[in-house]
Design a protein around this motif. Structure first.
Motif, PDB file in Angstrom:
ATOM      1  N   ALA A 394       0.825  -1.213   0.000  1.00 25.96           N
ATOM      2  CA  ALA A 394       0.000   0.000   0.000  1.00 25.96           C
ATOM      3  C   ALA A 394       0.854   1.257   0.000  1.00 25.96           C
ATOM      4  N   SER A 395       2.044   1.163   0.570  1.00 29.07           N
ATOM      5  CA  SER A 395       2.948   2.317   0.636  1.00 29.07           C
ATOM      6  C   SER A 395       3.769   2.475  -0.631  1.00 29.07           C
ATOM      7  N   GLY A 396       3.636   1.555  -1.561  1.00 30.23           N
ATOM      8  CA  GLY A 396       4.404   1.627  -2.788  1.00 30.23           C
ATOM      9  C   GLY A 396       5.835   1.166  -2.616  1.00 30.23           C
ATOM     10  N   GLU A 397       6.107   0.460  -1.531  1.00 27.50           N
ATOM     11  CA  GLU A 397       7.452  -0.033  -1.290  1.00 27.50           C
ATOM     12  C   GLU A 397       7.664  -1.376  -1.988  1.00 27.50           C
ATOM     13  N   ALA A 398       8.879  -1.844  -1.960  1.00 27.04           N
ATOM     14  CA  ALA A 398       9.193  -3.124  -2.577  1.00 27.04           C
ATOM     15  C   ALA A 398       8.482  -4.255  -1.834  1.00 27.04           C
ATOM     16  N   VAL A 399       8.021  -5.261  -2.578  1.00 20.54           N
ATOM     17  CA  VAL A 399       7.324  -6.390  -1.977  1.00 20.54           C
ATOM     18  C   VAL A 399       7.998  -7.685  -2.392  1.00 20.54           C
ATOM     19  N   ALA A 417     -13.623 -15.087  11.469  1.00 11.70           N
ATOM     20  CA  ALA A 417     -14.379 -14.082  12.223  1.00 11.70           C
ATOM     21  C   ALA A 417     -15.763 -13.822  11.628  1.00 11.70           C
ATOM     22  N   GLY A 418     -15.913 -14.073  10.315  1.00 16.10           N
ATOM     23  CA  GLY A 418     -17.198 -13.813   9.668  1.00 16.10           C
ATOM     24  C   GLY A 418     -17.447 -12.340   9.422  1.00 16.10           C
ATOM     25  N   ARG A 419     -16.389 -11.549   9.382  1.00 15.96           N
ATOM     26  CA  ARG A 419     -16.525 -10.107   9.108  1.00 15.96           C
ATOM     27  C   ARG A 419     -15.230  -9.604   8.493  1.00 15.96           C
ATOM     28  N   SER A 420     -15.293  -8.371   7.963  1.00 14.98           N
ATOM     29  CA  SER A 420     -14.113  -7.787   7.328  1.00 14.98           C
ATOM     30  C   SER A 420     -13.112  -7.335   8.377  1.00 14.98           C
ATOM     31  N   LEU A 421     -11.849  -7.412   8.018  1.00 15.22           N
ATOM     32  CA  LEU A 421     -10.791  -6.990   8.937  1.00 15.22           C
ATOM     33  C   LEU A 421     -10.446  -5.525   8.743  1.00 15.22           C
ATOM     34  N   PHE A 422     -10.150  -5.125   7.516  1.00 15.22           N
ATOM     35  CA  PHE A 422      -9.705  -3.756   7.262  1.00 15.22           C
ATOM     36  C   PHE A 422     -10.710  -2.929   6.456  1.00 15.22           C
ATOM     37  N   ARG A 423     -11.645  -3.544   5.777  1.00 15.79           N
ATOM     38  CA  ARG A 423     -12.534  -2.794   4.897  1.00 15.79           C
ATOM     39  C   ARG A 423     -13.383  -1.821   5.694  1.00 15.79           C
ATOM     40  N   THR A 430     -10.156   2.722   4.907  1.00 16.18           N
ATOM     41  CA  THR A 430      -9.635   1.371   4.717  1.00 16.18           C
ATOM     42  C   THR A 430      -8.117   1.371   4.785  1.00 16.18           C
ATOM     43  N   LEU A 431      -7.502   2.324   4.125  1.00 18.19           N
ATOM     44  CA  LEU A 431      -6.037   2.417   4.131  1.00 18.19           C
ATOM     45  C   LEU A 431      -5.513   2.692   5.537  1.00 18.19           C
ATOM     46  N   MET A 435      -3.046   0.255   7.753  1.00 19.72           N
ATOM     47  CA  MET A 435      -1.715   0.695   8.168  1.00 19.72           C
ATOM     48  C   MET A 435      -1.566   0.795   9.684  1.00 19.72           C
ATOM     49  N   TYR A 436      -2.650   1.108  10.413  1.00 21.19           N
ATOM     50  CA  TYR A 436      -2.463   1.488  11.820  1.00 21.19           C
ATOM     51  C   TYR A 436      -3.347   0.751  12.830  1.00 21.19           C
ATOM     52  N   ASP A 437      -4.515   0.265  12.433  1.00 24.59           N
ATOM     53  CA  ASP A 437      -5.412  -0.338  13.427  1.00 24.59           C
ATOM     54  C   ASP A 437      -4.820  -1.638  13.985  1.00 24.59           C
ATOM     55  N   PRO A 438      -4.936  -1.865  15.296  1.00 25.57           N
ATOM     56  CA  PRO A 438      -4.465  -3.134  15.862  1.00 25.57           C
ATOM     57  C   PRO A 438      -5.304  -4.297  15.343  1.00 25.57           C
TER      58      PRO A 438
END
Length: 532
Positions: A394-399, A417-423, A430-431, A435-438
């Motif tokens: 997402a940061s445009g860094e090398a993968v 979990a039956g639900r979205s994690l980051f969406r 979402t971004l 990047m930051y949510d635990p």
């Protein structure tokens, strides 16, 4: 006539059968109502006779209607129903004969009208045999009824009239047989015409060695079709065709990129990866031929039923995907025998296919790039569904391969979990979550806490803290409580078959696939974030 057309005709004929039986049911109910009206206002005898005839027919057609609602009826029941449809004409003839007399029965327009409607309905539904049987049986019944019942009851003063003479009745008998035969011939002509039309349409639908059957999905880069591989040898094989859009086919650099990615994908030969079979061009249109997977995407399955999956099923999906990733990352070899180190970079539920046999296959490796051929050990191109890409992507860094393992961690977390994690509701949210949510615990009492530890490592934002490769991630997954369930893939296959049974033919496989923005030709640090 080819099997797909036969299947389509069968579906259409079932719809016509429903329409016909509803028409007969309505006519029978109307006849019963009309009989009651006649009994109350004009002739009690005629009205009651009408009710006595219409009532049993209404009950029969109601029974057939219920059977048809459950699906196509058996050939035996279909033949019995056709005979009963044809009998209505002569039951009415006999009622009129006994109630109104022989002259009225032979001159009435009602029996001929019902006979014509019956034969027309059988022709419309392509029941050639039933039409012939209706004509022959109708002729025998009519001639027998005339000789045994109508003729003895004919008044002497009318018996010598030409219209009631034996010659006219024999011509009527012959006409009934002829109508049945002509209806059968018409059905044969219709079938041949449909077959010729299919051949003509097939010639137009041919895409080189492939016959396009239906469009499965469409994205910004290409459209995907279910197709039949039709070589000159005559055998056929079902495949999927990804055909790039015409405006992109005109861009030489894009075509070169597409060709190179197709070459890479063709090297990925593994049971858990959708196999690329062919690449070529037909009439200026570039295409990729791939293995066709009869089933559904993981996204379709979880969207239909968002409830968490059993631990054993999730573990089985993860093990299958890791086997495919292990091959792509470290097992696939180039033409020179050197490892390709292919990173998917767009791993998400939409790109995971599950077959009706429980096979789990990763698709869309065409957007990947071989790290070796990029000239470095890593690549800076960012592409993928935003809710599933790694933070470095997402940061445009090398993968590297660990980016795919992060995406797999997101998928496994959501399945459990039956639900979205980051969406979230928008791209920025979402971004930010990515990047930051635990990473929250699964919160399922039936899932061992060891799963949270495993997923925490899989979803580490620092690639160095993740599993170093798919093999070691698979080994850790196999040790988790509940992961060893020999019946898991069977349960998954059953779930897929149930899903496919619900969505076909009204919503064919692929309707669940969202339209998403495909990557443009990468130049430098290109960002092409694609949202779910």
């Amino acid at each position: 006539m080819r099997a797909p057309l036969q299947a389509a005709l069968k579906r259409e004929m079932h719809a016509l059968d429903l329409f016909a039986v509803r028409a007969w049911l309505a006519s029978s109910a109307l006849g019963a109502g009309l009989g009651a009206f006649i009994a109350a206002t004009a002739s009690m005898e005629l009205g009651l006779a009408g009710c006595a005839v219409a009532g049993p027919y209404a009950l029969w057609f109601a029974f057939v209607h219920q059977r048809l609602l459950a699906g196509p009826i058996s050939p035996g029941l279909d033949l019995v129903n056709s005979v009963i449809e044809g009998s209505l004409t002569w039951v009415l003839f006999l009622v009129i004969l006994f109630v109104q007399g022989a002259p009225y029965a032979l001159a009435s327009w009602v029996p001929p009208m019902f006979f014509a409607l019956t034969v027309f309905g059988l022709t419309l539904r392509m029941r050639a045999r039933a039409a012939v049987i209706t004509g022959v049986v109708g002729a025998v019944v009519f001639l027998g009824a005339h000789l045994l019942l109508a003729r003895p009851r004919m008044p002497a003063e009318l018996a010598d009239l030409v219209i009631f003479g034996m010659g006219v009745q024999l011509s009527r008998t012959f006409t009934l047989v002829a109508l049945g035969v002509l209806a059968a011939m018409a059905v044969g002509s219709l079938r041949r015409a449909i077959g010729r039309a299919e051949v003509s349409a097939r010639e137009h639908d041919l895409f080189g060695k492939y016959r396009l059957v239906r469009e499965i999905a469409k994205g910004g880069m290409a459209a995907v079709f279910e197709a039949q591989y039709c070589p000159e040898g005559g055998f056929e094989r079902k495949v999927a065709i990804k055909r790039i859009h015409p405006h992109l086919a005109e861009q030489e650099k894009f075509v070169d990129f597409f060709r190179s990615e197709a070459a890479i994908s063709s090297r990925l030969s593994h049971p858990n990866i959708v196999v690329v079979l062919d690449f070529g061009r037909v009439d200026g249109k570039y295409f990729l031929s791939m293995e066709y997977v009869d089933g559904a995407t993981l996204h379709a399955l979880t969207r239909e039923d968002p409830e968490p999956l059993p631990v054993g099923v999730v573990a089985a999906i993860g093990m299958e995907m890791l086997a495919g990733l292990q091959h792509a990352h470290q097992g696939a070899l180039g033409a020179d025998g050197r490892p390709l180190h292919v990173v998917h970079r767009d791993l998400c539920p939409q790109n995971v296919l599950v077959s009706t046999n429980g096979e789990v296959k990763i698709s869309d490796f065409e957007v990947a790039r071989a790290l070796r051929d990029s000239g470095t050990d890593q690549t800076n191109t960012v592409v993928g569904h935003l809710a599933y890409i790694s933070p470095e992507q997402a940061s445009g860094e090398a993968v590297d391969m660990r980016s795919d393992l992060f995406a797999l961690g997101v998928i496994l977390w959501e399945l459990l979990a039956g639900r979205s994690l980051f969406r979230r509701d928008n791209d920025a949210a979402t971004l930010a979550a990515l990047m930051y949510d635990p990473i929250p615990d699964l919160g399922r009492a039936t899932v061992d806490p060891a799963w949270d530890v495993f997923l925490g490592k899989s979803l580490a934002r620092d690639p160095a803290r993740r599993f170093p490769d798919a093999g070691r991630m698979a080994a850790a997954l196999a040790e988790l409580p509940g992961a060893d369930d020999p019946a898991a893939l069977g349960a998954l296959a059953q779930r897929v078959r149930a899903h496919v049974a619900r969505v076909r033919p009204e919503a064919p496989l692929g309707d669940d696939a969202e339209t998403r923005v495909e990557p443009k030709l990468p130049t430098g640090r290109h960002h092409a974030l694609t949202l779910e």
